[in-house]
Design a protein around this motif. Structure first.
Motif, PDB file in Angstrom:
ATOM      1  N   LYS A 192       0.838  -1.209   0.000  1.00 41.01           N
ATOM      2  CA  LYS A 192       0.000   0.000   0.000  1.00 41.01           C
ATOM      3  C   LYS A 192       0.870   1.256   0.000  1.00 41.01           C
ATOM      4  O   LYS A 192       0.565   2.229  -0.683  1.00 41.01           O
ATOM      5  N   GLU A 220       2.353   1.655  -3.461  1.00 38.91           N
ATOM      6  CA  GLU A 220       1.343   2.186  -4.377  1.00 38.91           C
ATOM      7  C   GLU A 220       1.146   3.685  -4.191  1.00 38.91           C
ATOM      8  O   GLU A 220       0.938   4.416  -5.160  1.00 38.91           O
ATOM      9  N   TRP A 244       3.389   6.106  -6.288  1.00 40.72           N
ATOM     10  CA  TRP A 244       3.285   6.090  -7.753  1.00 40.72           C
ATOM     11  C   TRP A 244       2.099   6.910  -8.259  1.00 40.72           C
ATOM     12  O   TRP A 244       1.030   6.925  -7.652  1.00 40.72           O
ATOM     13  N   GLN A 258      -0.822   6.681 -10.752  1.00 38.70           N
ATOM     14  CA  GLN A 258      -1.491   5.418 -11.072  1.00 38.70           C
ATOM     15  C   GLN A 258      -2.312   5.563 -12.343  1.00 38.70           C
ATOM     16  O   GLN A 258      -3.533   5.643 -12.313  1.00 38.70           O
ATOM     17  N   TRP A 271      -0.130   1.328 -15.161  1.00 37.46           N
ATOM     18  CA  TRP A 271      -0.256   1.124 -13.726  1.00 37.46           C
ATOM     19  C   TRP A 271      -0.581  -0.311 -13.342  1.00 37.46           C
ATOM     20  O   TRP A 271       0.009  -0.863 -12.416  1.00 37.46           O
ATOM     21  N   GLU A 272      -1.518  -0.957 -14.022  1.00 43.35           N
ATOM     22  CA  GLU A 272      -1.894  -2.326 -13.623  1.00 43.35           C
ATOM     23  C   GLU A 272      -0.704  -3.273 -13.693  1.00 43.35           C
ATOM     24  O   GLU A 272      -0.497  -4.085 -12.790  1.00 43.35           O
ATOM     25  N   GLN A 308       1.874  -2.233 -10.915  1.00 45.38           N
ATOM     26  CA  GLN A 308       1.348  -2.661  -9.618  1.00 45.38           C
ATOM     27  C   GLN A 308       1.528  -4.173  -9.440  1.00 45.38           C
ATOM     28  O   GLN A 308       1.968  -4.638  -8.384  1.00 45.38           O
ATOM     29  N   ALA A 326       3.309  -6.513  -6.427  1.00 47.24           N
ATOM     30  CA  ALA A 326       2.307  -7.085  -5.522  1.00 47.24           C
ATOM     31  C   ALA A 326       2.812  -8.300  -4.734  1.00 47.24           C
ATOM     32  O   ALA A 326       2.398  -8.507  -3.598  1.00 47.24           O
TER      33      ALA A 326
END
Length: 151
Positions: free
Chosen positions: A46, A49, A52, A54, A72-73, A76, A80
């Motif tokens: 978190k 994230e 960044w 996003q 972003w996806e 991320q 993760a």
């Protein structure tokens, strides 16, 4: 011909789009870079994230990347699983060099990465690194990270 007047310099910089950074922007960019390092060192997804921007413009190239990771996806997703892959993780940039141009800043330096993987392997590398930040809503956010292992 008269010598160039220093009083015209700020007007010319603005006219040509090269607005000088505020004095505290360098400190703010360095603080944003430290937040990135601390988030990774805590293995806090978190917090990572939150450092960044996003959106689809962000990208990352990890030391083991075979190709740039775009959007972003995908970025991320590349982070993760860090808490699962590593028991501990530490990253810090030696002697970060900051350049600022308007709302974009980049930091280059050598990152020292020390970690223990969940399988027991030790990761101890130095990487040539670049972090690019963009100032959005008054906050410096990471838009690109590139780290390449040093030979």
């Amino acid at each position: 011909m008269k010598p160039f007047s220093r009083s015209l310099l700020p007007l010319l910089l603005v006219a040509f789009g090269a607005v000088p950074a505020r004095a505290d922007d360098k400190a703010d960019v360095l603080a944003a870079n430290t937040q990135v390092e601390e988030a990774f060192s805590k293995l806090d997804v978190k917090a990572i994230e939150a450092t960044w921007a996003q959106d689809g413009s962000v990208s990352v190239i990890h030391p083991a990347s075979k190709a740039p990771i775009l959007g972003w996806e995908a970025v991320q997703k590349s982070y993760a699983d860090h808490p699962v892959r590593y028991k501990d993780f530490s990253v810090a940039m030696d002697n970060p060099q900051v350049t600022i141009n308007g709302d974009v800043a980049w930091i280059v330096g050598i990152e020292k990465v020390n970690a223990h993987r969940a399988n027991g392997d030790v990761l101890d590398i130095s990487a040539l690194a670049t972090n690019i930040f963009e100032k959005r809503g008054g906050k410096w956010l990471l838009v690109h990270h590139h780290a390449s292992r040093m030979p």
